[in-house]
Design an enzyme around this catalytic site. Structure first.
Site, PDB file in Angstrom:
ATOM      1  N   LYS A   1      52.578  37.727  51.084  1.00 31.03           N
ATOM      2  CA  LYS A   1      53.899  38.135  51.571  1.00 31.03           C
ATOM      3  C   LYS A   1      54.906  38.136  50.421  1.00 31.03           C
ATOM      4  CE  LYS A   1      52.548  36.267  55.977  1.00 31.03           C
ATOM      5  NZ  LYS A   1      52.521  35.087  56.850  1.00 31.03           N
TER       6      LYS A   1
ATOM      7  N   HIS B   1      37.702  28.769  58.267  1.00 30.33           N
ATOM      8  CA  HIS B   1      39.025  28.752  57.627  1.00 30.33           C
ATOM      9  C   HIS B   1      39.246  27.626  56.637  1.00 30.33           C
ATOM     10  CE1 HIS B   1      41.305  31.945  59.736  1.00 30.33           C
ATOM     11  NE2 HIS B   1      40.445  31.725  60.704  1.00 30.33           N
TER      12      HIS B   1
ATOM     13  N   THR C   1      48.073  33.216  52.882  1.00 31.87           N
ATOM     14  CA  THR C   1      48.594  34.545  53.219  1.00 31.87           C
ATOM     15  C   THR C   1      50.070  34.640  52.840  1.00 31.87           C
ATOM     16  OG1 THR C   1      48.800  33.717  55.484  1.00 31.87           O
ATOM     17  CG2 THR C   1      46.977  35.229  55.027  1.00 31.87           C
TER      18      THR C   1
ATOM     19  N   LYS D   1      48.051  21.071  49.108  1.00 35.96           N
ATOM     20  CA  LYS D   1      48.948  22.153  48.697  1.00 35.96           C
ATOM     21  C   LYS D   1      49.865  21.716  47.540  1.00 35.96           C
ATOM     22  CE  LYS D   1      48.868  24.245  53.319  1.00 35.96           C
ATOM     23  NZ  LYS D   1      48.395  25.630  53.134  1.00 35.96           N
TER      24      LYS D   1
ATOM     25  N   LYS E   1      55.292  26.348  53.082  1.00 35.73           N
ATOM     26  CA  LYS E   1      53.975  26.252  53.715  1.00 35.73           C
ATOM     27  C   LYS E   1      53.916  24.871  54.350  1.00 35.73           C
ATOM     28  CE  LYS E   1      52.315  27.054  49.583  1.00 35.73           C
ATOM     29  NZ  LYS E   1      51.174  27.972  49.672  1.00 35.73           N
ATOM     30  N   ARG E   2      52.884  24.603  55.177  1.00 36.12           N
ATOM     31  CA  ARG E   2      52.747  23.263  55.740  1.00 36.12           C
ATOM     32  C   ARG E   2      52.683  22.229  54.609  1.00 36.12           C
ATOM     33  NH1 ARG E   2      51.866  22.719  61.483  1.00 36.12           N
ATOM     34  NH2 ARG E   2      51.547  20.546  60.953  1.00 36.12           N
TER      35      ARG E   2
END
Length: 842
Positions: free
Chosen positions: A681, A378, A677, A575, A569-570
């Site tokens: 969405k 992952h 992911t 990110k 998101k986290r």
């Protein structure tokens, strides 16, 4: 004039919610009242909202039970190959509405509760999220369970029943504060304890090599108590099982050891054993080498493997005693999928069972292990890879350490044969990393012990083969595969966005819900004015609904006509929430410079949790809230720009915000986000994406047409080139005036007037050691955001791009992902066949 429809009346008209037959509604009311009376022991005049929720949950659960029993009987009769999905996280969210959707009961329950004078949406809001995951990896496992059931696979999710899931996030004075998630406080109507399948799990002790073989003795025992949760497929009458283990101390715990008079203390010490399943480790993409975490990893694996072998031996195939006990047939009947390296101990544990207990010789046992196990990687971030100190193993799992050493010895022997004299390759590929502290590389263990290794998006799977695991790819190229992630369209469209699901069904029918590729048919409607209008109208309704939610729960008023720009998101440096922050500040400065210009108004929403020990991530949250305090209170800006931090982002909040988003921010440095992911969405729910060519964004651009996404920034090749030549943040700072201005404002305390030094660590990181190269993509990001603004001013063209995106979503169904795992890794065939309902004759 016709009076406007109530929410209830509007919901009734949505056909994807199932039919509300008269008998059905009457039965539901009867059973609701029966549960209120007999299960909850409550009279209507003293019942609370929570009682009503439990009565409804139990009523819906009744519809699962017959199907659940029949599905398991069906598997026993047919004896199919079974797949075991092992994961330390299952991020399930709420269960009630998802169960109603998959059983086609939503409209019937809505009508029944309405006739009982109750509002179903209010009751749904009482349910706690099952927050047994951190983010993508745990939510992926949940989507996979839904798809495996919907595709008729004999599948089992195995994990840990954490008493406390991911913490609840409170924002106090701009800072994240964590509080424990006591999700089981009022009980969980969806689980069934199965004490009859309790299993012992051993820790510590020592190894004896005797003439009868190897014995692991003087161990401490903890019992694993399973709790089963039903997992319904979409309207196919199949109900699979998620089995989560809870730790229990055995009755004799601590009592037989020299406890003269220490009885009370011995009973209190039972907590030590039971702490194993107490709490989820709240780290996303970060490895923390704590003993309790290693105990959790072994606990789930040891309990699960006992269960798998019990079920394998008890199954009928041909019923001859001989075959039943022949474990060499196990790979024909059992597939084990390891969700990251967290359940890697399944490999040495299965070896221990086969060699020490079942007395198979090593080669035969190893062949069974490899053909049974497969591993999903992952992440490529080095800080996320699990490397356990050998001395921790020596103490906790001495026999497993011996087995890992033997696996490694044979592995290195093979490499020496293929690459004679290449000592550096031996060092690189060893399962044991030498150094100050010897460590076990769990990813290497997984690759060596599996017949298939997959990444989770095409670009990620290529990076794995070309860099992180290149040596292993060179040795065993046939092991490496790609399985691009997906999401379940049941929860992430039909359930959370019924309005959109319905306008799609009006054009192309309902079959797309189980065959998402059919969304391609929407390309025929891309210039259909009525469809364009419908899609835009649903988006506007969702925005109004979310704006009302924010006002009700967070007392913030936002402009529903502004663009909803969302990054949820986290919180993590890779990110790049900080890149988003720099755009916010730049946009703010531009409005201040030209207050009379016609700006495209935006509401920028950022949400996500920071790991409690991740200082930089917590500072990023503090910066976002600080920017919000300045921007939201500046009268010159008005409602042309608002910045909202979405507190306590979780599955249930995602289901509300994603259908309302116009713009989805997917802006990680190329090569760092394995897949993502959330990106899928947003795409499915009618948002446009601004993003880098990272993770699944690459394939999204391919499916929808790159011209229908806002792609910017460095590609993986550019990042690699920059790593070679060196990234110099200061050069960008000096060259780009708006970037310099924004950084100087953060630095000088413009956003923290009381504490000018507050963000000095963040500034220092961005200027001097930013691994994720925020400044290098700043200029292109700002330009790309200008294109976003221009298009948003043309609602019709914007909505056409939205339709192209929705039409390109087919690939990103987890049904497609799971069909590929089934055929290409597990050796199983998915099926859309229904089985008989419990009330049908067999």
């Amino acid at each position: 004039m016709a009076k406007p429809l109530t929410d209830h009346d509007r919901r009734k008209q949505i056909s994807v919610r199932g039919l509300a037959g008269v008998e059905n509604v009457a039965d539901l009311k009867t059973n609701f009242n029966r549960h209120l009376h007999f299960t909850l022991v409550k009279d209507r005049n003293v019942a609370t909202k929570r009682d009503y929720y439990f009565a409804l949950a139990n009523t819906v659960r009744d519809h699962l039970v017959g199907r659940w029993i029949r599905t398991q009987q069906h598997y026993y009769d047919k004896d199919p190959k079974r797949v075991y999905y092992l994961s330390l996280e299952f991020y399930m969210g709420r269960t009630l509405q998802n169960t109603m959707v998959n059983l086609g009961l939503e409209n019937a329950c809505d009508e029944a509760t309405y006739q009982l004078g109750l509002d179903m949406e209010e009751l749904q809001d009482i349910e706690e999220d099952a927050g047994l995951g951190n983010g993508g990896l745990g939510r992926l496992a949940a989507c996979f369970l839904d798809s495996m059931a919907s595709l008729g696979l004999a599948a089992y999710g195995y994990g840990i029943r954490y008493e406390f899931g991911i913490f609840n996030q409170k924002i106090i004075n701009g800072w994240q504060v964590e509080e424990a998630d006591d999700w089981l406080r009022y009980g969980n109507p969806w689980e069934k304890a199965r004490p009859e399948y309790m299993r012992p799990v051993h820790f510590y002790g020592r190894v004896e090599h005797t003439c009868e073989g190897v014995k692991w003795v003087d161990t401490q025992v903890v019992l694993a108590l399973p709790y089963d949760t039903p997992v319904p497929g979409y309207r196919n009458n199949i109900v699979n099982t998620m089995r989560l283990w809870s730790a229990k101390a055995p009755c004799e715990f601590n009592l037989k050891d020299f406890n003269v008079g220490g009885y009370i203390q011995a009973v209190l010490d039972r907590n030590l054993a039971e702490n194993i399943s107490r709490v989820l480790y709240p780290n996303d993409n970060f490895f923390e080498g704590k003993e309790l975490r290693l105990k959790q990893e072994y606990f789930v694996v040891a309990a699960t493997l006992q269960d798998i072998i019990r079920r394998f031996k008890a199954s009928k195939f041909g019923s001859t005693e001989f075959v039943r006990l022949d474990l060499s047939k196990m790979p024909d009947k059992v597939a084990i999928q390891l969700n990251d390296t967290h359940p890697a101990l399944a490999i040495p544990e299965l070896m221990r069972i086969l060699v020490d207990i079942e007395k198979l010789e090593w080669e035969k046992a190893w062949d069974i292990v490899i053909r049974t196990c497969a591993y999903t990687n992952h992440t490529v971030l080095p800080e996320a890879l699990e490397r356990w100190p050998v001395d921790l193993f020596q103490n906790l799992l001495p026999r497993h350490l011996e087995i890992i050493y033997e696996i490694n010895r044979r592995h290195l022997e093979r490499i020496s044969t293929v690459y004679p004299g290449d000592h550096d390759r031996l060092r690189r590929m060893s399962l044991i990393e030498e150094g100050n502290v010897k460590k076990i590389n769990m990813a290497h263990l997984c690759i060596v012990g599996s017949h298939a290794v997959n990444g989770v998006a095409r670009i990620h799977s290529e990076i794995i083969k070309n860099t992180v695991f290149k040596d292993f790819y060179d040795l065993d190229p046939q092991k490496f595969q790609n399985k691009t992630n997906g999401i379940t369209p049941r929860r992430w469209l039909v359930m959370c966005n019924p309005g959109l699901a319905e306008v799609i069904a009006e054009r192309i029918g309902e079959d797309y819900i189980c065959d998402l590729d059919q969304l391609k048919k929407l390309l025929d409607f891309v210039n259909d004015d009525a469809f364009i209008r419908d899609v835009a109208k649903i988006k506007q309704e969702n925005k109004l609904k979310f704006a009302a939610h924010l006002e009700e729960h967070y007392k913030v008023k936002i402009n529903p006509n502004s663009m909803f720009d969302v990054q949820v998101k986290r919180i993590h440096e890779y990110k790049r929430q900080l890149l988003n922050c720099l755009h916010i500040i730049t946009f703010y400065n531009r409005i201040k410079n030209e207050p009379n210009k016609l700006w495209t108004p935006r509401t920028i929403m950022i949400g996500g949790k920071a790991a409690p020990g991740y200082h930089t991530a917590k500072m990023i949250i503090r910066l976002i809230t600080a920017i919000g305090d300045v921007v939201n209170n500046d009268p010159v800006v008005g409602d042309r720009l608002k910045v909202i931090f979405l507190e306590n982002y979780r599955v249930t909040l995602a289901e509300k915000v994603i259908p309302a988003a116009d713009l989805s921010e997917q802006i990680s440095t190329a090569g760092t986000e394995a897949s993502g992911t959330g990106n899928m969405k947003f795409m499915l729910n009618g948002a446009l994406t601004i993003g880098t060519m990272d993770g699944a964004n690459v394939e999204m651009a391919e499916e929808a047409g790159e011209e229908n996404l806002f792609i910017f920034g460095m590609r993986v090749e550019d990042v690699e080139a920059m790593d070679k030549k060196g990234y110099d943040a200061i050069c960008y700072y000096n060259r780009i005036p708006e970037l310099k201005q924004a950084m100087d404002q953060i630095s000088a305390g413009f956003f923290s007037p009381g504490e000018p030094e507050l963000f000095k660590d963040l500034v220092n990181m961005l200027m001097h050691h930013d691994r994720f190269k925020v400044f290098a993509d700043y200029e292109d990001y700002i330009k790309c955001q200008e294109k976003v603004n221009a298009l948003y001013k043309n609602p019709k063209e914007w909505t056409k791009k939205v339709i192209h995106n929705i039409a390109g979503c087919g690939k990103f169904s987890s049904d497609r992902t799971i069909s590929q795992y089934a055929r290409e890794i597990w050796g199983m065939e998915p099926s859309l066949e229904k089985i008989a309902a419990p009330d049908d004759p067999r």
